[in-house]
Design an enzyme around this catalytic site. Structure first.
Site, PDB file in Angstrom:
ATOM      1  N   SER A 150       1.799 -20.701  59.845  1.00  0.00           N
ATOM      2  CA  SER A 150       2.740 -21.235  60.897  1.00  0.00           C
ATOM      3  C   SER A 150       1.595 -21.253  62.205  1.00  0.00           C
ATOM      4  O   SER A 150       1.822 -22.220  63.071  1.00  0.00           O
ATOM      5  CB  SER A 150       3.522 -20.389  60.946  1.00  0.00           C
ATOM      6  OG  SER A 150       4.758 -20.343  59.879  1.00  0.00           O
ATOM      7  N   SER A 151       0.934 -20.191  62.455  1.00  0.00           N
ATOM      8  CA  SER A 151       0.125 -20.235  63.447  1.00  0.00           C
ATOM      9  C   SER A 151      -0.908 -21.208  63.589  1.00  0.00           C
ATOM     10  O   SER A 151      -1.132 -21.890  64.404  1.00  0.00           O
ATOM     11  CB  SER A 151      -0.475 -18.797  63.665  1.00  0.00           C
ATOM     12  OG  SER A 151      -1.216 -18.619  64.814  1.00  0.00           O
ATOM     13  N   PRO A 196      -3.948 -12.648  56.120  1.00  0.00           N
ATOM     14  CA  PRO A 196      -3.553 -12.932  54.728  1.00  0.00           C
ATOM     15  C   PRO A 196      -2.129 -13.565  54.382  1.00  0.00           C
ATOM     16  O   PRO A 196      -1.601 -13.772  55.209  1.00  0.00           O
ATOM     17  CB  PRO A 196      -3.096 -11.386  54.207  1.00  0.00           C
ATOM     18  CG  PRO A 196      -3.298 -10.364  55.235  1.00  0.00           C
ATOM     19  CD  PRO A 196      -3.566 -11.174  56.517  1.00  0.00           C
ATOM     20  N   GLY A 245       0.635 -16.666  59.179  1.00  0.00           N
ATOM     21  CA  GLY A 245      -0.650 -17.243  59.432  1.00  0.00           C
ATOM     22  C   GLY A 245      -0.622 -18.597  59.315  1.00  0.00           C
ATOM     23  O   GLY A 245      -1.059 -19.219  60.074  1.00  0.00           O
ATOM     24  N   LYS A 286       1.729 -12.494  63.513  1.00  0.00           N
ATOM     25  CA  LYS A 286       2.815 -12.031  64.344  1.00  0.00           C
ATOM     26  C   LYS A 286       3.663 -10.860  63.417  1.00  0.00           C
ATOM     27  O   LYS A 286       3.385 -10.763  62.302  1.00  0.00           O
ATOM     28  CB  LYS A 286       3.782 -12.968  64.585  1.00  0.00           C
ATOM     29  CG  LYS A 286       4.461 -13.899  63.354  1.00  0.00           C
ATOM     30  CD  LYS A 286       5.682 -13.178  62.544  1.00  0.00           C
ATOM     31  CE  LYS A 286       6.248 -14.057  61.634  1.00  0.00           C
ATOM     32  NZ  LYS A 286       7.122 -13.342  60.712  1.00  0.00           N
ATOM     33  N   ASP A 299       8.908 -20.743  61.704  1.00  0.00           N
ATOM     34  CA  ASP A 299       8.237 -19.909  62.693  1.00  0.00           C
ATOM     35  C   ASP A 299       7.171 -20.692  63.711  1.00  0.00           C
ATOM     36  O   ASP A 299       6.533 -19.952  64.477  1.00  0.00           O
ATOM     37  CB  ASP A 299       7.288 -18.868  62.068  1.00  0.00           C
ATOM     38  CG  ASP A 299       8.189 -17.772  61.477  1.00  0.00           C
ATOM     39  OD1 ASP A 299       9.383 -17.658  61.791  1.00  0.00           O
ATOM     40  OD2 ASP A 299       7.655 -16.973  60.303  1.00  0.00           O
ATOM     41  N   ALA A 340       2.367 -12.802  53.625  1.00  0.00           N
ATOM     42  CA  ALA A 340       2.634 -11.524  54.070  1.00  0.00           C
ATOM     43  C   ALA A 340       3.816 -11.435  54.884  1.00  0.00           C
ATOM     44  O   ALA A 340       3.777 -10.306  55.686  1.00  0.00           O
ATOM     45  CB  ALA A 340       1.031 -11.172  54.796  1.00  0.00           C
TER      46      ALA A 340
HETATM   47  O1  C5P Z   1      11.139 -23.007  57.545  1.00  0.00           O
HETATM   48  P1  C5P Z   1      10.072 -22.130  56.357  1.00  0.00           P
HETATM   49  O2  C5P Z   1       9.516 -23.376  55.713  1.00  0.00           O
HETATM   50  O3  C5P Z   1       9.233 -21.198  57.053  1.00  0.00           O
HETATM   51  O4  C5P Z   1      11.350 -21.533  55.513  1.00  0.00           O
HETATM   52  C1  C5P Z   1      10.763 -21.209  53.976  1.00  0.00           C
HETATM   53  C2  C5P Z   1      11.859 -20.824  53.487  1.00  0.00           C
HETATM   54  O5  C5P Z   1      12.422 -19.544  54.153  1.00  0.00           O
HETATM   55  C3  C5P Z   1      13.211 -21.962  53.376  1.00  0.00           C
HETATM   56  O6  C5P Z   1      12.895 -22.617  52.337  1.00  0.00           O
HETATM   57  C4  C5P Z   1      14.289 -21.100  53.382  1.00  0.00           C
HETATM   58  O7  C5P Z   1      14.606 -20.628  51.981  1.00  0.00           O
HETATM   59  C5  C5P Z   1      14.001 -19.569  53.935  1.00  0.00           C
HETATM   60  N1  C5P Z   1      14.670 -19.611  55.458  1.00  0.00           N
HETATM   61  C6  C5P Z   1      15.777 -19.509  55.777  1.00  0.00           C
HETATM   62  N2  C5P Z   1      16.493 -19.295  56.869  1.00  0.00           N
HETATM   63  C7  C5P Z   1      15.443 -19.382  57.857  1.00  0.00           C
HETATM   64  C8  C5P Z   1      14.133 -19.683  57.563  1.00  0.00           C
HETATM   65  C9  C5P Z   1      13.610 -19.694  56.396  1.00  0.00           C
HETATM   66  O8  C5P Z   1      16.784 -19.317  54.655  1.00  0.00           O
HETATM   67  N3  C5P Z   1      16.048 -19.248  59.155  1.00  0.00           N
END
Ligand code: C5P
Length: 313
Positions: free
Chosen positions: A126-127, A117, A124, A17, A159, A120
């Protein structure tokens, strides 16, 4: 068609995405950021094959709560970070979460062919997780609702619910505006647009980029409507000046190459360009594939990383 049945299981195309807009609305007490982001899937895919059962004789079988899983990761161009082939892989965590939610043991051989990758901002991992969730629900006829699948996704990453929506609709639902942590979704109509993506050698860590966000970076409230209008009409030239990614400045504090990527597209015939998610991939929208190929050729001469020509779904 993103997901289809095979003789012994199913095969999913898990798209990357881009974030056409990303605004930060504030910092939340749980440490996450309140977001508004407009995302569109790309015609750039990892492939996930799920097959029922595992060959117990072969090494590396993972036993995780109700899950017996064998994971094989094939990664021709190993990028920064790479994808782990163990229980920490989001595919395994997703399958374990589905087994727990369904309340029945699952035994599965998963083969993940990685083209997107890592590190990035292209989603990837998450998908891949979403493909595993939706694929497992179909494969074992578990009958979990879309809401339940999205909730499992949200427990794995911000995501993932977006990709669950795309995968569960078999690509009928494409672009979406996501709010909250990323889990509150509104699908928006979209036309395909050609794009060029540069993935620099350096990756960026999402938590590190978020921890470098300053209050001044929060972004422009006109950005999401501009992205939604561009997706619906294709009139990117009209909205380009309003598109922002609030994480771009923070990413630039983590790596000087972000400024170089920004500069690389200046003077090239692109409609708009910005960082995707928390980076490090940087994309430009182009009027059509022919222009995108020209832009990609010019971008390659700058030697900033892997350059791909693709389009939104
Ligand atoms: O949810 P995910 O594991 O993808 O998020 C990775 C990191 O990105 C989180 O640990 C946080 O530091 C940050 N994040 C955030 N606010 C969001 C999404 C992600 O602060 N809405």
């Amino acid at each position: 068609m993103l997901l289809r049945a095979t003789r012994d299981g199913c095969l999913a195309l898990a798209p990357a995405k881009i974030n056409l807009s990303l605004e930060i609305l504030g910092k939340r007490p749980d440490g996450y950021h309140e977001l508004r982001t407009v995302m569109a899937p790309l015609r750039w895919y990892d492939t996930l094959r799920l097959a029922r059962g595992v060959d117990s004789a072969s090494p590396g079988v993972i036993d995780d709560a109700g899950l017996r899983c064998q994971l094989r990761v094939i990664e021709p161009a190993r990028g920064a970070g790479g994808a782990p082939a163990d229980a920490s892989n989001l595919v395994v965590r997703a399958l374990a979460a589905v087994a727990a939610r369904a309340g029945r043991p699952l035994s599965v051989t998963a083969t993940l062919f990685k083209r997107i990758p890592s590190q990035a901002g292209l989603g990837g991992g998450s998908s891949d997780a979403a493909a595993a969730i939706v694929g497992a629900n179909r494969l074992w006829d578990l009958g979990l609702s879309l809401d339940e699948l999205r909730a499992i996704g949200a427990s794995l990453g911000s995501d993932v619910p977006f990709f669950v929506e795309v995968m569960a609709s078999n690509g009928q639902h494409r672009a979406a505006c996501a709010e909250g942590r990323g889990e509150r979704l509104r699908c928006v109509p979209s036309r395909s647009v050609a794009c060029v993506v540069i993935k620099p050698r350096e990756g960026l860590s999402t938590p590190e980029v978020y921890s470098n966000v300053m209050a001044d970076d929060f972004g422009d409230h006109r950005s999401a409507p501009a992205a939604i209008e561009g997706l619906a009409t294709g009139a990117w030239r009209r909205v380009a000046g309003r598109l922002t990614n609030a994480l771009q400045a923070a990413a630039a504090r983590c790596g000087a190459f972000v400024e170089e990527l920004h500069a690389a597209f200046r003077g090239l015939p692109v409609l708009a360009h910005q960082l995707s998610g928390s980076g490090s991939a940087y994309f430009a929208l182009c009027a059509n594939r022919r222009v995108a190929l020209r832009v990609a050729a010019a971008a390659r001469t700058k030697k900033l990383g892997q350059v791909a020509v693709t389009a939104t779904l």
